[in-house]
Design a protein around this motif. Structure first.
Motif, PDB file in Angstrom:
ATOM      1  N   LEU A 122      29.947  45.339  53.836  1.00  0.00           N
ATOM      2  CA  LEU A 122      30.911  45.593  55.317  1.00  0.00           C
ATOM      3  C   LEU A 122      31.521  46.824  54.600  1.00  0.00           C
ATOM      4  N   GLY A 123      31.910  47.080  53.250  1.00  0.00           N
ATOM      5  CA  GLY A 123      32.608  48.249  53.318  1.00  0.00           C
ATOM      6  C   GLY A 123      34.444  47.750  53.414  1.00  0.00           C
ATOM      7  N   ARG A 124      34.484  46.810  53.208  1.00  0.00           N
ATOM      8  CA  ARG A 124      35.732  46.510  52.565  1.00  0.00           C
ATOM      9  C   ARG A 124      35.965  45.617  51.379  1.00  0.00           C
ATOM     10  N   PRO A 125      36.457  47.684  49.746  1.00  0.00           N
ATOM     11  CA  PRO A 125      37.161  46.691  49.299  1.00  0.00           C
ATOM     12  C   PRO A 125      38.027  45.747  49.028  1.00  0.00           C
ATOM     13  N   ARG A 126      39.152  46.106  49.538  1.00  0.00           N
ATOM     14  CA  ARG A 126      41.127  46.002  49.609  1.00  0.00           C
ATOM     15  C   ARG A 126      40.179  43.926  49.238  1.00  0.00           C
ATOM     16  N   GLU A 127      39.513  43.290  50.676  1.00  0.00           N
ATOM     17  CA  GLU A 127      39.021  42.293  50.407  1.00  0.00           C
ATOM     18  C   GLU A 127      38.606  41.879  49.283  1.00  0.00           C
ATOM     19  N   ARG A 128      37.940  42.438  48.942  1.00  0.00           N
ATOM     20  CA  ARG A 128      36.885  42.500  46.875  1.00  0.00           C
ATOM     21  C   ARG A 128      38.036  41.990  45.766  1.00  0.00           C
ATOM     22  N   VAL A 129      39.097  43.375  46.316  1.00  0.00           N
ATOM     23  CA  VAL A 129      40.177  42.875  45.188  1.00  0.00           C
ATOM     24  C   VAL A 129      41.407  41.656  45.233  1.00  0.00           C
ATOM     25  N   ASP A 130      41.243  41.733  46.897  1.00  0.00           N
ATOM     26  CA  ASP A 130      41.774  40.138  46.514  1.00  0.00           C
ATOM     27  C   ASP A 130      40.941  39.432  45.932  1.00  0.00           C
ATOM     28  N   LEU A 131      39.562  39.125  46.750  1.00  0.00           N
ATOM     29  CA  LEU A 131      38.717  37.945  45.891  1.00  0.00           C
ATOM     30  C   LEU A 131      38.724  38.018  44.185  1.00  0.00           C
ATOM     31  N   TRP A 132      38.868  38.919  43.675  1.00  0.00           N
ATOM     32  CA  TRP A 132      38.789  38.911  42.665  1.00  0.00           C
ATOM     33  C   TRP A 132      40.134  38.436  41.632  1.00  0.00           C
ATOM     34  N   GLN A 133      41.153  39.380  42.234  1.00  0.00           N
ATOM     35  CA  GLN A 133      42.661  38.959  41.812  1.00  0.00           C
ATOM     36  C   GLN A 133      42.752  37.399  41.514  1.00  0.00           C
ATOM     37  N   ARG A 134      42.458  36.913  42.890  1.00  0.00           N
ATOM     38  CA  ARG A 134      42.373  35.518  43.533  1.00  0.00           C
ATOM     39  C   ARG A 134      41.927  34.590  41.770  1.00  0.00           C
ATOM     40  N   ALA A 135      40.534  34.939  41.474  1.00  0.00           N
ATOM     41  CA  ALA A 135      39.622  34.566  40.654  1.00  0.00           C
ATOM     42  C   ALA A 135      40.436  34.761  39.602  1.00  0.00           C
ATOM     43  N   ALA A 136      41.274  35.594  38.684  1.00  0.00           N
ATOM     44  CA  ALA A 136      41.893  36.227  38.320  1.00  0.00           C
ATOM     45  C   ALA A 136      43.454  35.283  37.583  1.00  0.00           C
ATOM     46  N   ALA A 137      43.731  34.908  39.241  1.00  0.00           N
ATOM     47  CA  ALA A 137      45.438  34.351  39.246  1.00  0.00           C
ATOM     48  C   ALA A 137      44.683  32.784  38.265  1.00  0.00           C
ATOM     49  N   HIS A 138      43.386  32.549  38.446  1.00  0.00           N
ATOM     50  CA  HIS A 138      42.755  31.093  38.477  1.00  0.00           C
ATOM     51  C   HIS A 138      42.593  30.820  36.289  1.00  0.00           C
ATOM     52  N   ALA A 139      42.512  31.961  35.973  1.00  0.00           N
ATOM     53  CA  ALA A 139      42.560  32.186  34.112  1.00  0.00           C
ATOM     54  C   ALA A 139      43.282  31.600  33.319  1.00  0.00           C
ATOM     55  N   ALA A 140      42.836  31.092  32.508  1.00  0.00           N
ATOM     56  CA  ALA A 140      44.722  30.539  31.362  1.00  0.00           C
ATOM     57  C   ALA A 140      44.997  31.911  30.356  1.00  0.00           C
ATOM     58  N   GLY A 141      45.798  32.048  31.378  1.00  0.00           N
ATOM     59  CA  GLY A 141      46.525  33.584  29.817  1.00  0.00           C
ATOM     60  C   GLY A 141      45.903  34.787  30.933  1.00  0.00           C
ATOM     61  N   GLU A 142      46.028  36.030  30.285  1.00  0.00           N
ATOM     62  CA  GLU A 142      46.131  37.204  30.530  1.00  0.00           C
ATOM     63  C   GLU A 142      45.334  37.709  30.337  1.00  0.00           C
ATOM     64  N   ALA A 143      43.799  37.409  29.589  1.00  0.00           N
ATOM     65  CA  ALA A 143      42.128  37.474  29.906  1.00  0.00           C
ATOM     66  C   ALA A 143      41.672  36.957  30.072  1.00  0.00           C
ATOM     67  N   LEU A 144      40.761  37.865  30.804  1.00  0.00           N
ATOM     68  CA  LEU A 144      39.154  37.286  31.878  1.00  0.00           C
ATOM     69  C   LEU A 144      38.551  37.299  31.418  1.00  0.00           C
ATOM     70  N   ASP A 145      37.384  36.479  31.730  1.00  0.00           N
ATOM     71  CA  ASP A 145      36.325  36.385  30.985  1.00  0.00           C
ATOM     72  C   ASP A 145      35.120  37.863  31.688  1.00  0.00           C
ATOM     73  N   GLY A 146      34.279  38.003  31.315  1.00  0.00           N
ATOM     74  CA  GLY A 146      33.905  39.193  31.131  1.00  0.00           C
ATOM     75  C   GLY A 146      33.766  40.113  32.446  1.00  0.00           C
ATOM     76  N   VAL A 147      32.708  39.220  33.078  1.00  0.00           N
ATOM     77  CA  VAL A 147      32.431  39.005  34.852  1.00  0.00           C
ATOM     78  C   VAL A 147      33.757  39.295  35.684  1.00  0.00           C
ATOM     79  N   THR A 148      34.710  38.847  35.960  1.00  0.00           N
ATOM     80  CA  THR A 148      35.963  38.804  36.452  1.00  0.00           C
ATOM     81  C   THR A 148      36.600  39.786  36.499  1.00  0.00           C
ATOM     82  N   SER A 149      36.590  40.064  35.089  1.00  0.00           N
ATOM     83  CA  SER A 149      37.580  41.657  34.400  1.00  0.00           C
ATOM     84  C   SER A 149      36.356  42.666  35.128  1.00  0.00           C
ATOM     85  N   ARG A 150      35.293  43.006  35.267  1.00  0.00           N
ATOM     86  CA  ARG A 150      34.328  43.926  35.296  1.00  0.00           C
ATOM     87  C   ARG A 150      34.460  43.660  36.928  1.00  0.00           C
ATOM     88  N   MET A 151      34.051  42.560  37.639  1.00  0.00           N
ATOM     89  CA  MET A 151      34.000  42.850  39.298  1.00  0.00           C
ATOM     90  C   MET A 151      35.792  43.411  39.645  1.00  0.00           C
TER      91      MET A 151
END
Length: 815
Positions: free
Chosen positions: A85-114
């Motif tokens: 759909l060409g909506r990168p800002r919503e993709r950023v929100d999606l993966w920032q939400r995933a990063a917020a659920h991570a324990a600590g600052e470090a992310l798993d490889g997939v979340t970091s890359r996406m």
């Protein structure tokens, strides 16, 4: 029960809605409903379902049958929909939400890359690099290295690619010749070789030698020799590089690497192990003299220890076994000059060079061979070192395999150009002696070579990433590298490509060559390109027409340098608001659907101008344009008919073909074709180039019958016209007996019936005695009737009756 019923052909979306209603909106039913909406192209509804499912999943943290969290799959599905759909800002929100659920600052490889990929798409490269560097463990995925390289961190990209595997699991380059393809990570390696600083480039080359050694020996050898130019190869890579050099038959590289082994210092355990491994490589390839020299150096090293003594014992035993078996070495595998090979040659198979009677054959096992057919004598042969033979497709007949293989090399008046397709090596051979003139190795697979007849100073190949590579015919140096179109280049994945010189047909079916070469990709079972002028005794018409109709990715003009996109999927679609104000959507295809809907509702005044604008816009993809033709004819009256006639000369073959089909429907329908339209068709016949004029001639006679004869009388009166025979045949098939004097001289008693069937059948139907006799002589009446009456063939009686009925129809018609 409702979901199960959907497999019986019911509406899947309705079933999913029912299941979600009954199930109360749990995670599974919401996910299924979202998938059903996505399949129905209702993306907003699908996203709403997935958002609700993600809320539940983050509370429950469910896993699948093998214990993998289902949250990751939901996020990836949503990311894919938002990307489309060409909506990168919503993709950023999606993966920032995933990063917020991570324990600590470090992310798993997939979340970091996406997250980094989404940030890069929003134009935030610094934030994207920060996200990539938040991974708790070093990235192992080559896609992360591509992203690092795109964002400018070449060092990090090299670090990942030196560890990553570049093989693309589950995908093959060819159906039966290659097990695995080199994926986008390998393409990133090739690109980074030109960008990386010297030390990082050496690491990449060493990694290439290691990873490609068993898979692509030619590329492994190229990497080794380029690394060797930068300084001595690491000791651990010497036997790997030697194995690749022997496998590809590069004697110069073999000699250089053997010299390195003999001179390498210090004399330690690493060198001893490398010499032992090199001796094994040479023994495996039957090169026992070099093996003895390498083994002698290993035995002369003063290395102590139990493992060294065991290795010495193994080396001595192998050398003794070779001395005992001297004179009994198996002969190397050859090209297979069996009966089928000589039958293929005798029947005219292979290539010729000018008036020279010798024939040039490329065998399916990779031997270029020059033979004297009458004496069955081999003049010379050259081994391209195929790792796997040319594909057999579905036929076990070797003659058919040899016929296909002849599309894989090119001959000029002084040289033969052939490729080891899978290993990406271009070979130039002297025509007279078969001695190699030069070789060129690409980093990936290559197409067969082509040499444009009017400019034989250069050789063109396409590599597996879609780049056109232009080499000097004399010495093989790189003249130019034409990058693939941007969209194709952004998704480099290895394929087996093909390239053709674009031909046109001149009067008398003579082949003329344009300045265009056409690139196509993914030819897993063979190649379509042909050497028309070196096919003795053959009519090039069918071959040229076949080539012109083959799909292509892009074309390149060798004179002007213009690149023309041929694949509609690589063309940017225009904004449909430009097509017709008031009838617009985000996509031209959707706009066309809206226009057609308006036409069905009777709104012809809006629909016809919009349809005509789409048809006449060359920037719109050909699939959409050709869909407009039938409704234009249906809606437009004389204006629509004229537009369809004009489409017969459209640059797109698919649009031209569809225009012909639409006119054929008009021919079989009740529409009366006005004389003015027939005049327009006759004008095209007189003015268009031959292939277009021939196809339009079919439509002209089909629509106007014998009555159009005055419109093309000048063609019928001109013996030199390339259209005269076809025009006479079409009019004769329409029942015009005045065409018999033109066609009768074309009958040839010595020519096989199959090669003149159309003329014989047409004249027989008009009562011409000689043609009728020629036709009846091909019908074995007694054989047919005896077979049909054979009581032992009762099981096949229905088929025999059908054949007999066809026979009787022919007898009634022609006798």
């Amino acid at each position: 029960l409702e979901m199960r019923a959907s497999t019986g052909g019911l509406n899947t979306l309705a079933a999913a809605k029912t299941a979600a209603y009954v199930g109360g909106g749990d995670l599974t039913t919401l996910t299924q409903l979202g998938e059903a909406y996505a399949q129905s192209n209702q993306t907003e509804e699908a996203l709403n379902c997935f958002r609700q499912a993600l809320d539940l999943a983050e509370e429950e943290n469910p896993t699948d049958a093998i214990g993998v969290s289902r949250i990751h799959g939901l996020r990836m599905t949503m990311d894919d929909l938002l990307r489309r759909l060409g909506r990168p800002r919503e993709r950023v929100d999606l993966w920032q939400r995933a990063a917020a659920h991570a324990a600590g600052e470090a992310l798993d490889g997939v979340t970091s890359r996406m997250l980094a990929l989404a940030l890069a798409d929003t134009g935030e490269p610094e934030a994207a690099l920060v996200a990539l560097r938040r991974a708790k463990e070093p990235h192992q995925d080559s896609r992360a290295s591509i992203l690092f390289a795109t964002l400018g961190d070449v060092t990090a990209a090299v670090d990942i690619l030196a560890r990553a595997r570049w093989i693309e699991p589950g995908r093959t380059v060819t159906y039966d010749r290659e097990d695995t393809a080199l994926g986008p990570g390998y393409a990133a390696v090739v690109r980074l070789l030109a960008l990386a600083p010297p030390e990082a480039r050496q690491r990449l080359l060493e990694s290439m030698v290691t990873q490609l050694s068993g898979l692509r020996p030619a590329q492994a050898l190229r990497a080794a020799m380029e690394r060797r130019r930068d300084g001595p190869l690491p000791t651990a890579l010497l036997h790997v590089a030697l194995d690749a050099a022997v496998a590809t038959g590069d004697e110069e590289a073999v000699a250089a690497l053997l010299q390195d082994l003999q001179n390498r210092q210090p004399e330690d355990l690493a060198l001893f192990n490398e010499l032992s491994a090199a001796a094994v490589v040479l023994s495996r390839h039957g090169r026992h003299q070099e093996e003895a020299a390498v083994a002698g150096r290993a035995l002369g090293l003063g290395i102590k220890g139990e493992s060294a003594e065991i290795a010495r014992t193994v080396i001595r035993r192998r050398l003794e076994a070779q001395r005992d078996g001297a004179g009994r070495r198996p002969a190397p595998a050859g090209p297979g000059f069996d009966e089928a090979f000589w039958q293929f040659v005798t029947a005219g198979g292979g290539r010729v060079a000018g008036d020279d009677p010798d024939r040039f054959i490329l065998t399916e096992t990779g031997f270029v061979t020059r033979v004297r057919a009458p004496r069955q004598e081999v003049v010379w042969q050259y081994d391209l070192h195929f790792r796997k033979p040319f594909p057999r497709r579905s036929s076990p007949d070797r003659k058919l395999v040899l016929r296909d293989a002849q599309n894989g090399f090119w001959i000029t008046s002084s040289a033969v150009f052939a490729c080891n397709f899978l290993d990406g090596v271009v070979h130039a051979l002297d025509l007279a002696t078969g001695k190699p003139l030069w070789t060129h190795t690409e980093w990936t697979t290559v197409s067969p070579p082509v040499v444009r007849p009017q400019h034989d100073t250069c050789v063109c190949v396409v590599n597996g990433f879609g780049e056109l590579v232009i080499l000097a015919a004399a010495d093989g140096h790189l003249i130019q590298r034409v990058p693939a179109p941007e969209k194709l280049a952004d998704n480099w994945v290895e394929n087996l490509p093909d390239i053709r010189v674009a031909p046109v047909l001149a009067p008398g079916n003579k082949v003329l060559w344009t300045d265009w070469v056409r690139v196509s990709m993914n030819h897993p079972t063979g190649f379509y390109k042909r050497n028309y002028w070196s096919l003795p005794g053959s009519d090039p018409y069918d071959a040229v027409v076949t080539d012109l109709n083959m799909p292509g990715v892009y074309s390149y003009n060798m004179t002007s340098g213009e690149v023309r996109i041929d694949d509609p999927s690589l063309k940017a679609r225009p904004n449909s608001a430009d097509v017709q104000p008031g009838i617009a959507s985000q996509d031209t295809g959707e706009s066309l659907d809206d226009i057609l809907l308006a036409a069905r509702r009777g709104d012809r005044q809006k629909a016809l101008p919009a349809l005509l604008k789409i048809l006449r816009d060359p920037t719109i993809d050909e699939d959409t344009r050709r869909r407009t033709l039938y409704p234009i004819l249906d809606l437009g009256g004389d204006e629509g008919l004229n537009a369809v006639i004009d489409a017969l000369t459209d640059p797109s073959y698919r649009v031209r073909r569809e225009a012909g089909s639409v006119l054929s429907m008009a021919r079989h329908g009740s529409e009366r074709i006005p004389p003015a339209a027939l005049g327009r068709l006759a004008k095209i016949v007189h003015e268009a180039e031959e292939s277009t004029a021939t196809s339009v001639l079919y439509e002209l006679v089909g629509l106007g019958g014998r009555g159009i004869k005055p419109l093309i009388q000048d063609i019928l009166d001109d013996p030199a016209s390339p259209l005269r025979t076809r025009a006479a045949l079409l009019l004769a098939q329409a029942g015009d007996t005045s065409m018999v004097p033109i066609l009768r001289p074309l009958l040839r008693d010595h020519l096989a019936f199959g090669k003149q069937r159309e003329i014989v059948e047409t004249l027989s139907a008009l009562g011409e005695p000689r043609a009728r006799q020629m036709y009846l002589s091909t019908i074995d009446t007694v054989g047919w009737l005896a077979k049909a009456g054979d009581t032992t063939r009762r099981d096949s009686l229905p088929q025999d009756l059908a054949q007999a009925e066809t026979l009787l129809h022919d007898i009634r018609r022609y006798a």
